[in-house]
Design an enzyme around this catalytic site. Structure first.
Site, PDB file in Angstrom:
ATOM      1  N   SER A 130       0.821  -1.211   0.000  1.00 20.03           N
ATOM      2  CA  SER A 130       0.000   0.000   0.000  1.00 20.03           C
ATOM      3  C   SER A 130       0.853   1.259   0.000  1.00 20.03           C
ATOM      4  CB  SER A 130      -0.906   0.040   1.229  1.00 20.03           C
ATOM      5  OG  SER A 130      -1.594   1.273   1.268  1.00 20.03           O
ATOM      6  N   LYS A 184      -4.600  -6.585   3.560  1.00 17.05           N
ATOM      7  CA  LYS A 184      -4.623  -5.468   2.599  1.00 17.05           C
ATOM      8  C   LYS A 184      -6.072  -5.125   2.220  1.00 17.05           C
ATOM      9  CE  LYS A 184      -3.300  -2.209  -0.074  1.00 17.05           C
ATOM     10  NZ  LYS A 184      -3.837  -2.096  -1.358  1.00 17.05           N
ATOM     11  N   HIS A 187      -7.486  -3.218   5.001  1.00 13.81           N
ATOM     12  CA  HIS A 187      -6.883  -1.875   4.904  1.00 13.81           C
ATOM     13  C   HIS A 187      -7.705  -1.031   3.935  1.00 13.81           C
ATOM     14  CE1 HIS A 187      -4.473   1.021   2.612  1.00 13.81           C
ATOM     15  NE2 HIS A 187      -3.777   1.220   3.720  1.00 13.81           N
ATOM     16  N   ASN A 188      -8.018  -1.619   2.779  1.00 10.89           N
ATOM     17  CA  ASN A 188      -8.748  -0.847   1.772  1.00 10.89           C
ATOM     18  C   ASN A 188     -10.181  -0.574   2.196  1.00 10.89           C
ATOM     19  OD1 ASN A 188      -6.356  -1.184   0.353  1.00 10.89           O
ATOM     20  ND2 ASN A 188      -7.396  -1.293  -1.604  1.00 10.89           N
ATOM     21  N   GLU A 191      -9.903   2.207   4.392  1.00 12.93           N
ATOM     22  CA  GLU A 191      -9.576   3.363   3.529  1.00 12.93           C
ATOM     23  C   GLU A 191     -10.864   3.947   2.931  1.00 12.93           C
ATOM     24  OE1 GLU A 191      -6.390   2.641   0.522  1.00 12.93           O
ATOM     25  OE2 GLU A 191      -7.876   3.218  -0.969  1.00 12.93           O
TER      26      GLU A 191
HETATM   27  C1  6PG Z   1      -3.260   1.514  -1.516  1.00 13.46           C
HETATM   28  C2  6PG Z   1      -4.526   1.741  -2.265  1.00 13.46           C
HETATM   29  C3  6PG Z   1      -4.424   1.093  -3.597  1.00 13.46           C
HETATM   30  C4  6PG Z   1      -5.400   1.619  -4.621  1.00 13.46           C
HETATM   31  C5  6PG Z   1      -6.743   1.056  -4.490  1.00 13.46           C
HETATM   32  C6  6PG Z   1      -7.822   2.040  -4.790  1.00 13.46           C
HETATM   33  O1  6PG Z   1      -3.362   0.959  -0.434  1.00 13.46           O
HETATM   34  O2  6PG Z   1      -2.211   1.897  -2.021  1.00 13.46           O
HETATM   35  O3  6PG Z   1      -5.620   1.226  -1.570  1.00 13.46           O
HETATM   36  O4  6PG Z   1      -4.476  -0.281  -3.388  1.00 13.46           O
HETATM   37  O5  6PG Z   1      -5.428   2.988  -4.625  1.00 13.46           O
HETATM   38  O6  6PG Z   1      -6.784   0.024  -5.435  1.00 13.46           O
HETATM   39  O7  6PG Z   1      -8.968   1.319  -4.862  1.00 13.46           O
HETATM   40  P1  6PG Z   1     -10.270   1.818  -5.567  1.00 13.46           P
HETATM   41  O8  6PG Z   1      -9.979   2.002  -7.029  1.00 13.46           O
HETATM   42  O9  6PG Z   1     -11.235   0.728  -5.307  1.00 13.46           O
HETATM   43  O10 6PG Z   1     -10.634   3.113  -4.909  1.00 13.46           O
END
Ligand code: 6PG
Length: 473
Positions: A130, A184, A187-188, A191
């Site tokens: 990430s 991960k 995490h997302n 996020e």
């Molecule tokens: C990270 C981000 C990365 C990416 C995502 C965005 O941790 O660096 O989360 O993995 O920006 O894929 O996801 P979306 O396109 O679903 O917003």
């Protein structure tokens, strides 16, 4: 000569930056891309680091260039492409070699690939990375899964290239098979919730408080020096202060309000639903992105339901802004409580024994949700590895007690103003349900028993399977 420390396949921007990061840290990297032009372009752009890169025109060359046991990192599109790549690599590698998938894979695929490769002696390491492009180049957070022995073989490389938090590496081994990609994914999910709640506060600032993007930018900049200090708050401040070079308007004003999503947030919500863990802030954030995509329908519905509400008056703007800051903190506490609860439940089901204190530590730098707040979480898990829910951990009780009133005021202000804030309002509903000793689930149980004889437990007797004296018909 086989003298590369590692191979990397997939030289789009993330892969390219990871390669440069490895080379910067003194590693020799064998590189391969399906179209060789990308490989030459990286060799040309790498400057003095090119000496540490070995451009390969075929997978055979790549395999021959790496010193055994060979780690090969994949930075390619998640999904079928990974299966194809693994199939192509398999005959070229031998027992003890490692295939490290650094993309955003669905962890169920990682579990399957791990199991498929196990009999061959190859180690499949699903590894979450990430931090976006910048993180990949100068230090991402790294969540590795696979086997501990496999991790031991790539640990030096991963810890060297990772972000550092006060000198501590933000790379770590999360557990067997899919554990790294699972962490991960959560995490997302977090996020998504974090971003959505920030966006909801922005909407309130804009429409209930009448602040301009530049004014909001100043506020976020200020908030970034307080308890909300984080990468997402920092970039929000910068974004709001940015003007569109073409029109001179605030950049946010010329961006279409239709959010994209690649799937990881949705996977986190699916996981929560599957485990029976309430994760309403994450689910709200996924749904909010989905709803944002229905732009035409929203525009049509806006005409049917014009807002003719008497908007509440805000007399003390500074006090309202301070309230928004505390409300956002309260929402964030709920989102992280939910995210960590999903991880705890999944860890138990999969037998991963996820090191949740280390997860919080790994997330403190390099990744998209990096923040000061994660220190409080890692301290909570250090003090009590069996946290039931972060909401009842002492540090969080104090923070939540201070800020819950503000979350309440903000949710009611938004409701009275007709402003949609799904993640913040579901954070409040979650908190209120969690802190309520007796919920109306008694009635749900009675209804289930009434129409389906599903039985219930009683408050005054042991055992279950009791039925009510319902008159039929
Ligand atoms: C990270 C981000 C990365 C990416 C995502 C965005 O941790 O660096 O989360 O993995 O920006 O894929 O996801 P979306 O396109 O679903 O917003």
């Amino acid at each position: 000569m086989a003298d590369a420390d590692i191979g990397l396949i997939g030289l789009a921007v993330m892969g390219r930056n990871l390669v440069l990061n490895m080379a910067d840290n003194g590693y020799r990297v064998a590189i391969y891309n399906r179209t060789y032009a990308r490989t030459t372009s990286l060799l040309n752009d790498a400057g003095p680091l090119a000496d540490r890169l070995i451009g390969c025109e075929s997978l055979d060359q790549l395999a021959a260039a790496i010193r055994p046991p060979r780690p090969v990192a994949l930075m390619i599109k998640a999904g079928e492409a990974v299966d194809q790549q693994v199939a192509a690599l398999r005959p070229l590698l031998s027992g003890g070699d490692i295939i490290m998938d650094c993309g955003n894979a669905n962890y169920h695929d990682t579990v399957r690939r791990f199991a498929e490769l196990q009999p061959t002696g190859l180690v499949y390491m699903g590894t979450g990375v990430s931090g976006g492009e910048e993180g990949a180049r100068y230090g991402p957070a790294i969540m590795a899964g696979g086997t501990r022995e496999g991790y031991g073989r790539v640990e030096d490389i991963l810890t060297s290239i990772s972000a550092k938090y006060e000198g501590e590496s933000c790379a770590g081994f999360m557990g067997t098979d899919g554990a790294g990609h699972f962490v991960k994914t959560i995490h997302n999910g977090i996020e998504y919730a974090d971003m959505q709640m920030i966006a909801e506060i922005y909407m309130i600032m804009r429409h209930a408080l009448g602040l301009s993007p530049a004014e909001m930018g100043d506020i976020f900049e200020r908030w970034n020096k307080g308890p909300l200090e984080s990468y997402l708050i920092e970039i929000t401040g910068k974004i709001l202060k940015t003007a569109d070079p073409d029109t001179g308007k605030p950049m946010v004003d010329v961006i279409l309000d239709r959010a994209g999503q690649k799937g990881t947030g949705r996977w986190a919500a699916i996981e929560a639903l599957d485990l029976g863990i309430p994760a309403t802030t994450l689910e709200g954030a996924v749904a909010a992105r989905a709803l944002s995509a229905f732009k035409d329908q929203r525009l049509a519905a806006e005409k049917l339901y014009p807002l003719d509400l008497d908007r509440p008056e805000i007399n003390d703007r500074d006090a309202a802004i301070a309230g928004l800051e505390r409300a956002l903190l309260a929402g964030k506490i709920c989102a992280y409580a939910q995210g960590f609860a999903i991880m705890a439940a999944s860890s138990e089901r999969a037998g991963w024994n996820l090191p949740l204190n280390q997860v919080a530590r790994v997330w403190r730098a390099g990744c998209i949700i990096r923040s000061r707040f994660l220190n409080v979480i890692s301290a909570a898990y250090d003090a009590n590895p069996d946290v039931t829910n972060l909401l009842v951990e002492p540090g969080f009780v104090a923070m939540m007690s201070d800020s819950q009133k503000d979350l309440r005021s903000v949710v009611s202000l938004a409701a009275e103003s007709g402003l949609p804030i799904p993640s913040l309002s579901s954070a409040l509903a979650y908190f209120d349900a969690y802190r309520t000793g007796r919920l109306p689930a008694d009635l749900i149980q009675a209804q289930r028993d009434f129409f389906g004889a599903h039985g219930f437990e009683r408050t005054d007797r042991d055992g279950g399977g009791f039925h009510g004296p319902w008159a039929m018909g």
